[in-house]
Design a protein around this motif. Sequence first.
Motif, PDB file in Angstrom:
ATOM      1  N   VAL A 660      28.022 -27.425  44.375  1.00 26.09           N
ATOM      2  CA  VAL A 660      29.152 -27.456  43.933  1.00 26.09           C
ATOM      3  C   VAL A 660      29.839 -28.877  43.656  1.00 26.09           C
ATOM      4  O   VAL A 660      29.705 -29.528  44.728  1.00 26.09           O
ATOM      5  N   ASP A 661      30.502 -29.160  42.586  1.00 27.34           N
ATOM      6  CA  ASP A 661      31.088 -30.525  42.575  1.00 27.34           C
ATOM      7  C   ASP A 661      32.095 -30.638  43.569  1.00 27.34           C
ATOM      8  O   ASP A 661      32.581 -29.827  44.019  1.00 27.34           O
ATOM      9  N   TRP A 662      32.582 -32.135  43.570  1.00 27.38           N
ATOM     10  CA  TRP A 662      33.447 -32.259  44.617  1.00 27.38           C
ATOM     11  C   TRP A 662      34.749 -31.933  44.490  1.00 27.38           C
ATOM     12  O   TRP A 662      35.625 -31.584  45.067  1.00 27.38           O
ATOM     13  N   LEU A 668      38.018 -25.562  47.251  1.00 25.36           N
ATOM     14  CA  LEU A 668      37.612 -24.333  48.141  1.00 25.36           C
ATOM     15  C   LEU A 668      38.192 -24.497  49.581  1.00 25.36           C
ATOM     16  O   LEU A 668      38.848 -23.771  50.298  1.00 25.36           O
ATOM     17  N   LEU A 669      38.066 -25.923  49.967  1.00 22.13           N
ATOM     18  CA  LEU A 669      38.623 -26.512  51.401  1.00 22.13           C
ATOM     19  C   LEU A 669      40.128 -26.090  51.530  1.00 22.13           C
ATOM     20  O   LEU A 669      40.602 -25.572  52.290  1.00 22.13           O
ATOM     21  N   LEU A 690      35.000 -34.718  56.503  1.00 24.23           N
ATOM     22  CA  LEU A 690      33.609 -33.974  56.018  1.00 24.23           C
ATOM     23  C   LEU A 690      32.452 -34.973  55.227  1.00 24.23           C
ATOM     24  O   LEU A 690      31.476 -34.859  55.354  1.00 24.23           O
ATOM     25  N   LEU A 691      33.090 -35.711  54.480  1.00 26.60           N
ATOM     26  CA  LEU A 691      32.340 -36.640  53.696  1.00 26.60           C
ATOM     27  C   LEU A 691      31.630 -37.591  54.539  1.00 26.60           C
ATOM     28  O   LEU A 691      30.511 -37.950  54.111  1.00 26.60           O
ATOM     29  N   ASP A 692      32.511 -38.318  55.449  1.00 29.55           N
ATOM     30  CA  ASP A 692      31.989 -39.157  56.328  1.00 29.55           C
ATOM     31  C   ASP A 692      30.631 -38.453  56.998  1.00 29.55           C
ATOM     32  O   ASP A 692      29.612 -39.107  57.555  1.00 29.55           O
ATOM     33  N   GLU A 693      30.718 -37.164  57.535  1.00 34.19           N
ATOM     34  CA  GLU A 693      30.062 -36.350  58.074  1.00 34.19           C
ATOM     35  C   GLU A 693      28.681 -35.700  57.355  1.00 34.19           C
ATOM     36  O   GLU A 693      27.725 -35.348  57.736  1.00 34.19           O
ATOM     37  N   GLY A 694      28.630 -36.086  56.030  1.00 38.09           N
ATOM     38  CA  GLY A 694      27.750 -35.924  55.017  1.00 38.09           C
ATOM     39  C   GLY A 694      27.746 -34.105  54.651  1.00 38.09           C
ATOM     40  O   GLY A 694      26.649 -33.735  53.993  1.00 38.09           O
ATOM     41  N   LYS A 695      29.309 -33.677  54.810  1.00 38.75           N
ATOM     42  CA  LYS A 695      29.076 -32.248  54.607  1.00 38.75           C
ATOM     43  C   LYS A 695      29.894 -31.933  53.529  1.00 38.75           C
ATOM     44  O   LYS A 695      30.086 -30.699  52.975  1.00 38.75           O
ATOM     45  N   ALA A 696      30.267 -32.946  52.807  1.00 33.19           N
ATOM     46  CA  ALA A 696      31.120 -32.826  51.409  1.00 33.19           C
ATOM     47  C   ALA A 696      30.313 -33.711  50.491  1.00 33.19           C
ATOM     48  O   ALA A 696      29.753 -34.711  50.557  1.00 33.19           O
ATOM     49  N   PRO A 697      30.389 -32.968  49.094  1.00 36.99           N
ATOM     50  CA  PRO A 697      29.930 -33.757  48.206  1.00 36.99           C
ATOM     51  C   PRO A 697      30.596 -35.004  47.855  1.00 36.99           C
ATOM     52  O   PRO A 697      31.764 -35.316  47.905  1.00 36.99           O
ATOM     53  N   HIS A 698      29.886 -36.268  47.421  1.00 40.60           N
ATOM     54  CA  HIS A 698      30.507 -37.391  46.925  1.00 40.60           C
ATOM     55  C   HIS A 698      31.382 -37.421  45.738  1.00 40.60           C
ATOM     56  O   HIS A 698      30.991 -37.096  44.898  1.00 40.60           O
ATOM     57  N   PRO A 699      32.595 -37.699  45.896  1.00 42.77           N
ATOM     58  CA  PRO A 699      33.492 -37.908  44.803  1.00 42.77           C
ATOM     59  C   PRO A 699      33.061 -38.987  43.712  1.00 42.77           C
ATOM     60  O   PRO A 699      33.904 -39.781  43.595  1.00 42.77           O
TER      61      PRO A 699
END
Length: 1042
Positions: A660-662, A668-669, A690-699
């Motif tokens: 899924v794109d960012w 969704l979030l 979530l991005l810092d934890e690697g759980k979200a796609p990079h914007p």
Amino acid sequence: MGIDSGTCNALIVCQHNKRRISSNTGISLCETFSPLEASLPYLPTLEEADYYTQPSLKELAAREYTDPGFSSRVLDFTVGRFGYGSIKYLGKTDIRRLELDKIVKFRRHEVIVYEDETAKPLVGQGLNKPAEVTLVLQTRPSNMDKRQKDNSVKKLRQIAEGQGAQFISFNPENGEWKFFVHHFSRFGLSEDDEEDIMMEDAAAAQDLVEMNHGEISDADEETQMDPTGIVLSHSLPAHLGLDPVKMKEMRMLMFPDGEEEAEELNQVPAHYNTSFGREYIRPPLQNTSQRMSDRSTPPPVRKTPLALLEYKHGSFDSNSPGAILMAQENKVMPPKILKEGFKLDLKHETPVTKRHCRNIVDAGLLMGRSFRVGWGPNGTLVHAGTPVGSTGSQMMFSSTINLEKVAIDNVVRDENNKVREELIDTAIDSPLDFHMGLLHQTEEIEVGSFNLRLQKVVPNRLMLSEICRSYVDIIEKQLEVPRLSSSARLGLTHQIMIWELIKVLFSDRENGGKMKSLGADNEEEMVQDVKEASQEVDLEALPLIRRAEFSYWLQENVCHRVQERMSSLNESSYLEYILLLMSGRQLDAAVELAASRGDVRLACLLSQAGGSIVNRSDMAQQLDRWRSNGLDFNFIEKDRIRLYELLAGNIDGAFHDVKVDWKRFLGLLMWYQLAPSTSLPTVFRTYQHLLDEGKAPHPVPIYIDEGLVEESENFNAVKRYDLSYYLMLLHASEESEVGFLKSMLSAFSSTHDPLDYHMIWHQRAVLEAVGAISSKDLHVLDMGFVSQLLCLGKCHWAIYVVLHMPHCEDFPYVHANLIQEILFQYCESWSSQESQRQAIENLGIPKAWLHEAMAVYFNYYGDLAKALEHFLQCANWQKAHTIFVTSVAHKLFLSAEHSEIWRLATSMEDYKSEIENWDLGAGIYISFYLIRSSLQEADNTMNELDSLESKNSACREFLGQLKQSLAVWGVLLPVDVRVVYSKMADEICNLLLSDIGDGPTRDVQLSCFDTVFSAPIPEDLRASHLQDALSLFTCFLSEVAT
């Protein structure tokens, strides 16, 4: 143990010398020195032979022995370098254990204390404290007149104040420049500053100073010479098998110093307070390379032989006013031009490396001082290196000069790489015209005797919605231009999205919540997000309204991704269709699809998606019960389970193996996981967590997200986000000063063209105006846009952008320097277009700056008559006078345009006190016309020259002026000027002799002939007058005899 004072001093000096030796040998003090040395552990060290201290190290050692602790309180301690300068620390200074030669570095015209910033103590400690600095400048006092000395003092005062120091004095005789500093870093002259002040050649002076002290110790002196000034045998000519002495003689013949002409160009009016009044004849090619360290004298006025390239405007030797801009004149030039001078013969070897070498016989050796790497017109890079894109197999020599075009104007090119006027209008002119029409506030700053009006946009957030809508309209017109490339269309679409996002995140509403952010066309589509009972909205509901607007913006921007993905799916998999529709929050379509397939229960559940937290909790509990009861999920479609997980608020469970794109992940979030009342700042901070934890796609930026450019392996390492995500973080921070501002406003955040700043500049201006950001450190953005405008020939817009740069107290003259640099380098462009010239004047730019730039331009191209007019307009009387005397007046005289000569000369007469040699220049022409008029009006009773004696005296004085003028101006006067002087003298002599019969005595009459014989006239005319004198003398003898 008794020790007498003499023995004590001798021991101290000996032990101190041992201390210095120990630092080189590595032997410990306790192993080598006597017990007496152990009592002196605090002495400073100084290894360099040409450095000194006051008190000297010997005196310090003696005082430390007799007065322990003296090194911690040395009064007015001084450290210096012979021939370079000194630092005097006022008051008491603690110098214990200081390695002075590592802390204090004197170089040519500069001093650096604590070059290593990490080792620098706090202000007031060590040597980082107030002091009086003296730098020895290599000046030429014998060649400096009073005006040049005054200009040097004024320039040095400005330099000192610009570096945070206080100017004390400057003595041109010994070159000592004194100033006071409160703390230390680097103080002194830059290379550009040295060129603005008359400096003598550094090599001879520094070599002499250093040889007097035993060795050449400064590493930055590259050229070594023997005491006679001859280049040593290990120099380049010697390596090439040439005689260094003969080469030096040839260089002196081919490149004369031209001191007289250089001094003439250095005569600047006193009221000019900038660096652009000094040097008037210069080729327009921008020099960006470092100047030779041993060449600080102003370049002589000469035409350097151009052996490699035929001279054109924008040729090689450039000492332009400053070195900030990358681009230059807007000339039509192909993308790449390759011209070569000579190449090495591959059959022979060079005498240095015994192999084929590219670094010896090169462009710099062939062309001497005339070649440097630099920027040419339209962002053209001139260099002697390997062209971009060439393979390693291609044999290139540094004797080949390459001109390569930097693609800085891609924004106005179509898919065929052709510049389109429609794109220039919509991408450049229209946005700037709209920006100029916004409400501005001005701030006047003083630049010498002139004022500049800096500008800043000042709309409030209530106007932001209308401003963003206007920018969107301009971009939409640009999208209508035919033959746009796909990447350009993607970039324009992204810019529209950015302006819409700025409107959503930062606009305010008037009257307590009147809907201003969305147009009427969009309101009907937002019924599901915003229920407008009235135009009056409770203040507590404003965050929810902004969230609803952002939700709609996000739906619009992910819609195309959902459609693209659905087009590749199998039509039988309607549940996967529904899942995709839900990822873009297309609830209506998802419910209709489920109902059309008879899945009514699912349709009912979907209709409540993203709503009440209770519904999500119920769905999550149901899934947990199924798992706890051991329900076999294999009997339920996988996509149905995904939908249930999504409805339960578990987006990871719904899309754990789906890419899924960012933007969709953010949606969704916000739509399905967080509560409907969650504010936007909380949503954005949650995503960042979530991005810092690697759980979200990079914007990632749009050009990577859409596949226009492939993502590099180290892209994530640099943390470069899309501009839209930076705006979200800015909204969440609720602060105007954020650490990611430079990354946010870099070209890479919105386009793959690193040189395209045309729209980012507008976005930055609007965000600053509404108070969303605040920064005075975005010069890369400003200068990037300025370079784009200059490459397109939009000089007036470039100056407009410069005037919007924030004022900085540390660099108070940056606006003036940039504007004058633009005027000088692009004179041909803006001066040939009346609209641009008028626009520049309307911006409040002093007309004197425009005239000075045009004067330099016409002077360089040899149109001296126009150059003279513009020098008069910019009040550069000295330069105007020089051109008038040496280049203009004599042509007008020979063309019998006497009224024009009179106009030009009298226009300078009121300022003759500022003009050197006025009486021997333009004053001669005024005197000639006045004397001629008086001699021709002999019958006028009001004539001051009413007697032959007075006429003779006036003529003798005028003829003396002519001869003195010829002596003073010398070779600067062309032959035609001497012809004019001869005609003047002849005419005055004839008028004087025509009235000789009015003489009361023969003695007076004969004295008139004495005056005539002293005139600078041809010998044949002199012989004719001699015959008349003999006739008169014969008559005189006859009268005496009778």
